[in-house]
Motif scaffolding. Structure first.
Motif, PDB file in Angstrom:
ATOM      1  N   GLY A  11      49.962  44.715 -10.668  1.00  0.00           N
ATOM      2  CA  GLY A  11      50.256  46.057 -11.160  1.00  0.00           C
ATOM      3  C   GLY A  11      50.862  46.908 -10.075  1.00  0.00           C
ATOM      4  O   GLY A  11      50.141  47.509  -9.279  1.00  0.00           O
ATOM      5  N   PHE A  12      52.153  46.927 -10.035  1.00  0.00           N
ATOM      6  CA  PHE A  12      52.895  47.608  -8.980  1.00  0.00           C
ATOM      7  C   PHE A  12      52.514  49.079  -8.858  1.00  0.00           C
ATOM      8  O   PHE A  12      52.371  49.608  -7.777  1.00  0.00           O
ATOM      9  CB  PHE A  12      54.400  47.462  -9.239  1.00  0.00           C
ATOM     10  N   SER A  13      52.322  49.747  -9.989  1.00  0.00           N
ATOM     11  CA  SER A  13      52.074  51.189  -9.962  1.00  0.00           C
ATOM     12  C   SER A  13      50.594  51.552 -10.042  1.00  0.00           C
ATOM     13  O   SER A  13      50.250  52.721 -10.166  1.00  0.00           O
ATOM     14  CB  SER A  13      52.834  51.853 -11.114  1.00  0.00           C
ATOM     15  N   ASN A  14      49.716  50.589  -9.960  1.00  0.00           N
ATOM     16  CA  ASN A  14      48.284  50.853 -10.085  1.00  0.00           C
ATOM     17  C   ASN A  14      47.713  51.307  -8.735  1.00  0.00           C
ATOM     18  O   ASN A  14      47.062  50.562  -8.021  1.00  0.00           O
ATOM     19  CB  ASN A  14      47.569  49.595 -10.584  1.00  0.00           C
ATOM     20  N   VAL A  15      47.964  52.571  -8.400  1.00  0.00           N
ATOM     21  CA  VAL A  15      47.567  53.135  -7.110  1.00  0.00           C
ATOM     22  C   VAL A  15      46.047  53.191  -6.974  1.00  0.00           C
ATOM     23  O   VAL A  15      45.501  52.888  -5.906  1.00  0.00           O
ATOM     24  CB  VAL A  15      48.197  54.539  -6.924  1.00  0.00           C
ATOM     25  N   ASN A  16      45.356  53.553  -8.032  1.00  0.00           N
ATOM     26  CA  ASN A  16      43.901  53.650  -7.992  1.00  0.00           C
ATOM     27  C   ASN A  16      43.274  52.299  -7.632  1.00  0.00           C
ATOM     28  O   ASN A  16      42.373  52.227  -6.798  1.00  0.00           O
ATOM     29  CB  ASN A  16      43.364  54.150  -9.338  1.00  0.00           C
ATOM     30  N   ALA A  17      43.759  51.241  -8.244  1.00  0.00           N
ATOM     31  CA  ALA A  17      43.230  49.908  -7.950  1.00  0.00           C
ATOM     32  C   ALA A  17      43.521  49.521  -6.509  1.00  0.00           C
ATOM     33  O   ALA A  17      42.663  48.946  -5.832  1.00  0.00           O
ATOM     34  CB  ALA A  17      43.838  48.882  -8.911  1.00  0.00           C
ATOM     35  N   LYS A  18      44.697  49.865  -6.022  1.00  0.00           N
ATOM     36  CA  LYS A  18      45.047  49.553  -4.625  1.00  0.00           C
ATOM     37  C   LYS A  18      44.110  50.292  -3.664  1.00  0.00           C
ATOM     38  O   LYS A  18      43.667  49.724  -2.666  1.00  0.00           O
ATOM     39  CB  LYS A  18      46.497  49.939  -4.334  1.00  0.00           C
ATOM     40  N   GLN A  19      43.793  51.541  -3.981  1.00  0.00           N
ATOM     41  CA  GLN A  19      42.891  52.302  -3.125  1.00  0.00           C
ATOM     42  C   GLN A  19      41.496  51.692  -3.111  1.00  0.00           C
ATOM     43  O   GLN A  19      40.851  51.608  -2.064  1.00  0.00           O
ATOM     44  CB  GLN A  19      42.836  53.760  -3.579  1.00  0.00           C
ATOM     45  N   LEU A  21      40.800  48.583  -3.642  1.00  0.00           N
ATOM     46  CA  LEU A  21      40.905  47.327  -2.901  1.00  0.00           C
ATOM     47  C   LEU A  21      40.893  47.594  -1.400  1.00  0.00           C
ATOM     48  O   LEU A  21      40.203  46.914  -0.641  1.00  0.00           O
ATOM     49  CB  LEU A  21      42.183  46.601  -3.304  1.00  0.00           C
ATOM     50  N   LEU A  22      41.626  48.619  -0.986  1.00  0.00           N
ATOM     51  CA  LEU A  22      41.658  48.965   0.436  1.00  0.00           C
ATOM     52  C   LEU A  22      40.287  49.432   0.940  1.00  0.00           C
ATOM     53  O   LEU A  22      39.956  49.264   2.109  1.00  0.00           O
ATOM     54  CB  LEU A  22      42.717  50.031   0.701  1.00  0.00           C
ATOM     55  N   SER A  23      39.484  50.009   0.044  1.00  0.00           N
ATOM     56  CA  SER A  23      38.141  50.437   0.457  1.00  0.00           C
ATOM     57  C   SER A  23      37.288  49.243   0.859  1.00  0.00           C
ATOM     58  O   SER A  23      36.373  49.376   1.669  1.00  0.00           O
ATOM     59  CB  SER A  23      37.463  51.248  -0.647  1.00  0.00           C
ATOM     60  N   TRP A  24      37.598  48.064   0.332  1.00  0.00           N
ATOM     61  CA  TRP A  24      36.872  46.859   0.732  1.00  0.00           C
ATOM     62  C   TRP A  24      37.179  46.506   2.184  1.00  0.00           C
ATOM     63  O   TRP A  24      36.373  45.861   2.843  1.00  0.00           O
ATOM     64  CB  TRP A  24      37.214  45.680  -0.178  1.00  0.00           C
ATOM     65  N   LEU A  25      38.336  46.923   2.678  1.00  0.00           N
ATOM     66  CA  LEU A  25      38.675  46.692   4.089  1.00  0.00           C
ATOM     67  C   LEU A  25      37.778  47.522   5.004  1.00  0.00           C
ATOM     68  O   LEU A  25      37.267  47.033   5.999  1.00  0.00           O
ATOM     69  CB  LEU A  25      40.133  47.060   4.365  1.00  0.00           C
ATOM     70  N   ASN A  26      37.611  48.782   4.652  1.00  0.00           N
ATOM     71  CA  ASN A  26      36.875  49.717   5.505  1.00  0.00           C
ATOM     72  C   ASN A  26      35.366  49.581   5.388  1.00  0.00           C
ATOM     73  O   ASN A  26      34.654  49.722   6.381  1.00  0.00           O
ATOM     74  CB  ASN A  26      37.285  51.154   5.162  1.00  0.00           C
ATOM     75  N   ASP A  27      34.883  49.332   4.174  1.00  0.00           N
ATOM     76  CA  ASP A  27      33.437  49.313   3.936  1.00  0.00           C
ATOM     77  C   ASP A  27      32.920  47.896   3.720  1.00  0.00           C
ATOM     78  O   ASP A  27      31.958  47.684   2.995  1.00  0.00           O
ATOM     79  CB  ASP A  27      33.100  50.167   2.703  1.00  0.00           C
ATOM     80  N   SER A  28      33.560  46.946   4.329  1.00  0.00           N
ATOM     81  CA  SER A  28      33.234  45.557   4.051  1.00  0.00           C
ATOM     82  C   SER A  28      32.227  44.995   5.040  1.00  0.00           C
ATOM     83  O   SER A  28      32.226  45.342   6.216  1.00  0.00           O
ATOM     84  CB  SER A  28      34.517  44.724   4.101  1.00  0.00           C
ATOM     85  N   ILE A  29      31.395  44.086   4.542  1.00  0.00           N
ATOM     86  CA  ILE A  29      30.486  43.360   5.420  1.00  0.00           C
ATOM     87  C   ILE A  29      31.112  42.038   5.862  1.00  0.00           C
ATOM     88  O   ILE A  29      30.549  41.346   6.693  1.00  0.00           O
ATOM     89  CB  ILE A  29      29.138  43.094   4.730  1.00  0.00           C
ATOM     90  N   PHE A  30      32.255  41.687   5.271  1.00  0.00           N
ATOM     91  CA  PHE A  30      32.921  40.441   5.626  1.00  0.00           C
ATOM     92  C   PHE A  30      33.434  40.509   7.064  1.00  0.00           C
ATOM     93  O   PHE A  30      33.848  41.552   7.539  1.00  0.00           O
ATOM     94  CB  PHE A  30      34.084  40.151   4.674  1.00  0.00           C
ATOM     95  N   LEU A  31      33.418  39.372   7.734  1.00  0.00           N
ATOM     96  CA  LEU A  31      33.824  39.332   9.136  1.00  0.00           C
ATOM     97  C   LEU A  31      35.338  39.432   9.302  1.00  0.00           C
ATOM     98  O   LEU A  31      35.811  39.957  10.297  1.00  0.00           O
ATOM     99  CB  LEU A  31      33.283  38.067   9.801  1.00  0.00           C
ATOM    100  N   GLN A  32      36.086  38.903   8.342  1.00  0.00           N
ATOM    101  CA  GLN A  32      37.553  39.015   8.337  1.00  0.00           C
ATOM    102  C   GLN A  32      37.966  39.571   6.965  1.00  0.00           C
ATOM    103  O   GLN A  32      38.470  38.833   6.123  1.00  0.00           O
ATOM    104  CB  GLN A  32      38.211  37.639   8.553  1.00  0.00           C
ATOM    105  N   PRO A  33      37.726  40.862   6.733  1.00  0.00           N
ATOM    106  CA  PRO A  33      37.909  41.403   5.381  1.00  0.00           C
ATOM    107  C   PRO A  33      39.305  41.203   4.803  1.00  0.00           C
ATOM    108  O   PRO A  33      39.432  40.898   3.617  1.00  0.00           O
ATOM    109  CB  PRO A  33      37.565  42.885   5.523  1.00  0.00           C
TER     110      PRO A  33
END
Length: 113
Positions: A11-19, A21-33
């Motif tokens: 979904g190219f224009s799905n900005v909310n979903a992209k945001q 998804l990006l929150s998983w980068l910042n708030d992630s417990i994964f070692l290589q998010p």
């Protein structure tokens, strides 16, 4: 990661979903998010489930399984046995009707000459 999202039909224009998804980068417990999220998106593509909810579901499953480094995730998926699809019974059944032995087909029977 966003490029992968855009170029793989999420979904190219799905900005909310992209945001989200990006929150998983910042708030992630994964070692290589980033690698983990890309792996989840790749699996979603392979299953033709290009939705944020599917990707997040994969990530949550890995989190619940405590699969934090990408190596553990890869190992986990390599050791998963594919679910066998329902196969046809190997028992053979005759097709059509059973024809008695000694039967002869006469296509001209009953016709007047």
């Amino acid at each position: 990661m966003v490029e992968f999202w855009d170029h793989n039909g999420f979904g190219f224009s799905n900005v909310n979903a992209k945001q989200q998804l990006l929150s998983w980068l910042n708030d992630s417990i994964f070692l290589q998010p980033k690698d983990v999220i890309l792996k989840a998106m790749t699996i979603a593509c392979a299953n033709n489930k290009r939705r944020l909810s599917y990707v997040v579901g994969i990530l949550k499953n890995w989190k619940n399984e405590s699969l934090l480094p990408i190596e553990e995730i890869d190992s986990y998926h390599e050791n998963q046995k594919p679910v066998p699809k329902h196969s046809q019974s190997t028992e053979s059944f005759p097709t059509g009707r059973v024809i008695p032995s000694g039967f002869e087909l006469d296509l001209t029977a009953g016709e007047a000459c």
